[in-house]
Design a protein around this motif. Structure first.
Motif, PDB file in Angstrom:
ATOM      1  N   GLU A  29      -0.627   0.977  -6.305  1.00 26.64           N
ATOM      2  CA  GLU A  29       0.720   1.560  -6.278  1.00 26.64           C
ATOM      3  C   GLU A  29       1.843   0.555  -6.475  1.00 26.64           C
ATOM      4  O   GLU A  29       2.950   0.723  -5.958  1.00 26.64           O
ATOM      5  CB  GLU A  29       0.922   2.365  -5.001  1.00 26.64           C
ATOM      6  N   LEU A  30       1.569  -0.487  -7.242  1.00 28.08           N
ATOM      7  CA  LEU A  30       2.655  -1.379  -7.652  1.00 28.08           C
ATOM      8  C   LEU A  30       3.384  -0.790  -8.857  1.00 28.08           C
ATOM      9  O   LEU A  30       4.577  -1.005  -9.028  1.00 28.08           O
ATOM     10  CB  LEU A  30       2.113  -2.767  -8.010  1.00 28.08           C
ATOM     11  N   LEU A  31       2.650  -0.083  -9.675  1.00 29.36           N
ATOM     12  CA  LEU A  31       3.208   0.554 -10.869  1.00 29.36           C
ATOM     13  C   LEU A  31       2.863   2.037 -10.854  1.00 29.36           C
ATOM     14  O   LEU A  31       1.812   2.428 -10.347  1.00 29.36           O
ATOM     15  CB  LEU A  31       2.620  -0.078 -12.139  1.00 29.36           C
ATOM     16  N   ALA A  32       3.747   2.834 -11.424  1.00 27.81           N
ATOM     17  CA  ALA A  32       3.516   4.278 -11.519  1.00 27.81           C
ATOM     18  C   ALA A  32       3.949   4.743 -12.907  1.00 27.81           C
ATOM     19  O   ALA A  32       5.050   5.271 -13.089  1.00 27.81           O
ATOM     20  CB  ALA A  32       4.298   5.013 -10.431  1.00 27.81           C
ATOM     21  N   PRO A  33       3.092   4.525 -13.905  1.00 25.87           N
ATOM     22  CA  PRO A  33       3.466   4.922 -15.268  1.00 25.87           C
ATOM     23  C   PRO A  33       3.518   6.434 -15.421  1.00 25.87           C
ATOM     24  O   PRO A  33       2.913   7.175 -14.629  1.00 25.87           O
ATOM     25  CB  PRO A  33       2.342   4.323 -16.123  1.00 25.87           C
ATOM     26  N   ARG A  67       3.996  -5.506  -2.886  1.00 23.89           N
ATOM     27  CA  ARG A  67       4.019  -4.047  -2.758  1.00 23.89           C
ATOM     28  C   ARG A  67       4.943  -3.608  -1.630  1.00 23.89           C
ATOM     29  O   ARG A  67       5.783  -2.714  -1.804  1.00 23.89           O
ATOM     30  CB  ARG A  67       2.599  -3.518  -2.518  1.00 23.89           C
ATOM     31  N   GLN A  68       4.826  -4.259  -0.474  1.00 20.17           N
ATOM     32  CA  GLN A  68       5.676  -3.922   0.664  1.00 20.17           C
ATOM     33  C   GLN A  68       7.145  -4.177   0.333  1.00 20.17           C
ATOM     34  O   GLN A  68       8.018  -3.374   0.683  1.00 20.17           O
ATOM     35  CB  GLN A  68       5.259  -4.724   1.904  1.00 20.17           C
ATOM     36  N   LEU A  71       8.463  -1.479  -1.903  1.00 19.17           N
ATOM     37  CA  LEU A  71       8.624  -0.214  -1.174  1.00 19.17           C
ATOM     38  C   LEU A  71       9.932  -0.156  -0.393  1.00 19.17           C
ATOM     39  O   LEU A  71      10.510   0.913  -0.215  1.00 19.17           O
ATOM     40  CB  LEU A  71       7.459  -0.003  -0.207  1.00 19.17           C
ATOM     41  N   ILE A  72      10.396  -1.289   0.097  1.00 12.35           N
ATOM     42  CA  ILE A  72      11.623  -1.326   0.895  1.00 12.35           C
ATOM     43  C   ILE A  72      12.795  -0.734   0.125  1.00 12.35           C
ATOM     44  O   ILE A  72      13.588   0.023   0.683  1.00 12.35           O
ATOM     45  CB  ILE A  72      11.947  -2.767   1.352  1.00 12.35           C
ATOM     46  N   TYR A  73      12.911  -1.062  -1.157  1.00  9.36           N
ATOM     47  CA  TYR A  73      14.035  -0.568  -1.951  1.00  9.36           C
ATOM     48  C   TYR A  73      14.061   0.957  -1.964  1.00  9.36           C
ATOM     49  O   TYR A  73      15.106   1.572  -1.738  1.00  9.36           O
ATOM     50  CB  TYR A  73      13.975  -1.106  -3.375  1.00  9.36           C
ATOM     51  N   GLY A  74      12.907   1.563  -2.201  1.00 12.22           N
ATOM     52  CA  GLY A  74      12.848   3.027  -2.259  1.00 12.22           C
ATOM     53  C   GLY A  74      13.102   3.697  -0.920  1.00 12.22           C
ATOM     54  O   GLY A  74      13.633   4.795  -0.856  1.00 12.22           O
ATOM     55  N   LYS A  75      12.740   3.040   0.181  1.00 16.91           N
ATOM     56  CA  LYS A  75      12.877   3.641   1.503  1.00 16.91           C
ATOM     57  C   LYS A  75      14.189   3.299   2.191  1.00 16.91           C
ATOM     58  O   LYS A  75      14.747   4.116   2.909  1.00 16.91           O
ATOM     59  CB  LYS A  75      11.715   3.206   2.400  1.00 16.91           C
ATOM     60  N   LYS A  76      14.659   2.065   2.003  1.00 12.30           N
ATOM     61  CA  LYS A  76      15.816   1.611   2.781  1.00 12.30           C
ATOM     62  C   LYS A  76      16.997   1.152   1.943  1.00 12.30           C
ATOM     63  O   LYS A  76      18.088   0.980   2.464  1.00 12.30           O
ATOM     64  CB  LYS A  76      15.389   0.472   3.711  1.00 12.30           C
ATOM     65  N   GLY A  77      16.793   0.851   0.672  1.00  8.05           N
ATOM     66  CA  GLY A  77      17.894   0.437  -0.173  1.00  8.05           C
ATOM     67  C   GLY A  77      17.896  -1.055  -0.486  1.00  8.05           C
ATOM     68  O   GLY A  77      17.008  -1.810  -0.100  1.00  8.05           O
ATOM     69  N   GLU A  78      18.959  -1.440  -1.170  1.00  5.05           N
ATOM     70  CA  GLU A  78      19.049  -2.800  -1.707  1.00  5.05           C
ATOM     71  C   GLU A  78      19.256  -3.870  -0.634  1.00  5.05           C
ATOM     72  O   GLU A  78      18.636  -4.930  -0.686  1.00  5.05           O
ATOM     73  CB  GLU A  78      20.179  -2.868  -2.735  1.00  5.05           C
ATOM     74  N   ALA A  84      14.747  -8.801   3.280  1.00  2.00           N
ATOM     75  CA  ALA A  84      13.301  -9.050   3.336  1.00  2.00           C
ATOM     76  C   ALA A  84      12.914 -10.129   2.339  1.00  2.00           C
ATOM     77  O   ALA A  84      12.081 -10.992   2.626  1.00  2.00           O
ATOM     78  CB  ALA A  84      12.541  -7.758   3.052  1.00  2.00           C
ATOM     79  N   TRP A  85      13.553 -10.096   1.165  1.00  2.00           N
ATOM     80  CA  TRP A  85      13.270 -11.111   0.140  1.00  2.00           C
ATOM     81  C   TRP A  85      13.618 -12.510   0.644  1.00  2.00           C
ATOM     82  O   TRP A  85      12.858 -13.459   0.437  1.00  2.00           O
ATOM     83  CB  TRP A  85      14.036 -10.807  -1.136  1.00  2.00           C
ATOM     84  N   LEU A  86      14.739 -12.634   1.323  1.00  2.00           N
ATOM     85  CA  LEU A  86      15.127 -13.945   1.847  1.00  2.00           C
ATOM     86  C   LEU A  86      14.101 -14.460   2.854  1.00  2.00           C
ATOM     87  O   LEU A  86      13.757 -15.651   2.846  1.00  2.00           O
ATOM     88  CB  LEU A  86      16.518 -13.877   2.478  1.00  2.00           C
TER      89      LEU A  86
END
Length: 127
Positions: A29-33, A67-68, A71-78, A84-86
Motif C-alpha cells: 500500500e505504498l502505491l495505489a494505481p 508507508r507510515q 499515511l500521515i498526510y492522508g489522515k492528519k494533513g501536511e 513526523a518527517w523532521l
C-alpha cells in the motif's frame, strides 16, 4: 487514457525498478494505481509517491517507515506529516553520522594495515 498517466511498464522504466518491486509497493500500500481490467496506470500522485519512496530508501528509511509517513498526510494533513518527517530525518541523520564515523575508522585502520604490509614487503625484498 489521459496523457499524464504512466503504464506499468513505463513506471518501471521511468524509475528503473523491476516489475516485482512495483507490484510489491502496491501490495504493501505504498502505491495505489488506477486499474482498468488487469492494466495498471500511475498518475501524478503515484509518480510523486514513487519519488518519495525511492528517496526515502536512498536515505536508509525502511519501507514501513515510508508507508507510515505517507499515511500521515492522508489522515492528519501536511503539518503533522512535516513534523513526523523532521523526527525521522533527525534520527536518520544521527544514524548516518554514526555509520560515517565507523566507516572513516575502518578506512583509517585498513590504510594503516596496508602501509604496514607495504613496509613489510619492502623489508623482505631488501637483501
Amino acid at each position: 487514457m489521459t496523457d499524464n498517466r504512466l503504464s506499468f511498464k513505463e513506471m518501471c522504466a521511468r524509475f528503473d525498478v523491476t516489475p516485482r518491486t512495483l507490484r510489491y509497493y502496491e501490495y504493501i500500500e505504498l502505491l495505489a494505481p488506477e486499474k482498468e481490467g488487469r492494466a495498471r496506470f500511475y498518475g501524478p500522485r503515484e509518480v510523486a509517491r514513487m519519488k518519495l519512496i525511492l528517496r526515502g530508501r536512498r536515505f536508509g528509511f525502511s519501507l514501513e517507515e515510508i508507508r507510515q509517513w505517507l499515511l500521515i498526510y492522508g489522515k492528519k494533513g501536511e503539518r503533522p506529516q512535516l513534523e513526523a518527517w523532521l523526527q525521522l530525518a533527525d534520527r536518520q541523520l544521527e544514524a548516518l553520522e554514526k555509520q560515517r564515523a565507523e566507516l572513516e575508522s575502518s578506512i583509517a585502520d585498513l590504510r594503516a594495515l596496508r602501509e604496514t604490509a607495504v613496509e613489510e614487503l619492502a623489508r623482505l625484498e631488501t637483501p
